[in-house]
Design a protein around this motif. Structure first.
Motif: not given
Length: 192
Positions: A18, A169-170, A173-174, A176-178, A180-181, A184
């Motif tokens: 990440d 943060i969870n 997930r994918t 990409e989702e992690i 991006t969150e 941001d």
């Protein structure tokens, strides 16, 4: 002033990946250090300290506090960018307290947030044993690393939570989702 984000999570949580992805998305402003990579670089150098660290890592145990804090402070002071992500730290209450004390003694680096990438022990185990990159990726060492991660976790969450520095943060997930969150969230914190 350099802005520091600590990224913590279980072995196999994806915290290093990440952080690497966030650095790739922000090459002009973000630099990422993994405490594991910093320590492995020392091992690879073949120095006496590197040999000592190598023996400790092979057992899945924690590297002595003094060595880890020196390594991190050195990396922070020499960071080429203003936003610094360090993953895999702190791994103990002692490491947390030592870094807190060092940061309080200076005014060139500010700890902005501690981001926890949360995954279940089952997901962590499946990921680590599924990748099996080296001698430290087996069930016995994983179990030891997981125990070492979990023992101080509530105290670390409480310490940073009281200062409004802890954020979860969870991590199930994918990527990409992690990423991006997390990206941001970091951007929002910096803009304040």
């Amino acid at each position: 002033m350099k802005q520091l984000f600590l990224i913590i999570g279980a072995p196999g949580s994806g915290k290093t990946t990440d952080a690497q992805e966030i650095q790739k998305r922000n090459p002009n402003s973000v630099v990422h250090y993994s405490t594991g990579d910093l320590l492995r670089e020392e091992v690879a150098s073949g120095s006496e300290r590197g040999k000592l660290i190598g023996g400790i890592i092979a057992k899945g145990e924690l590297v002595p506090l003094e060595i880890v804090v020196q390594t991190i402070i050195h990396a922070l002071q020499n960071a080429p960018k203003d936003i610094v992500l360090i993953d895999g730290y702190p791994r103990s209450v002692e490491q947390m307290n030592a870094l807190h004390e060092k940061l309080a003694e200076q005014d060139s680096v500010k700890l902005v947030k501690v981001i926890e990438v949360a995954v279940s022990e089952e997901v962590a185990r499946d990921r680590v044993l599924g990748r099996a990159r080296g001698a430290d990726d087996n069930a016995e060492v994983f179990n030891n690393r997981m125990r070492v991660f979990l023992e101080p976790l509530e105290a670390i969450r409480a310490f940073y939570g009281k200062q409004n520095l802890h954020h979860t943060i969870n991590g199930e997930r994918t990527i990409e989702e992690i990423v991006t969150e997390m990206n941001d969230y970091i951007t929002l914190q910096i803009k304040g």
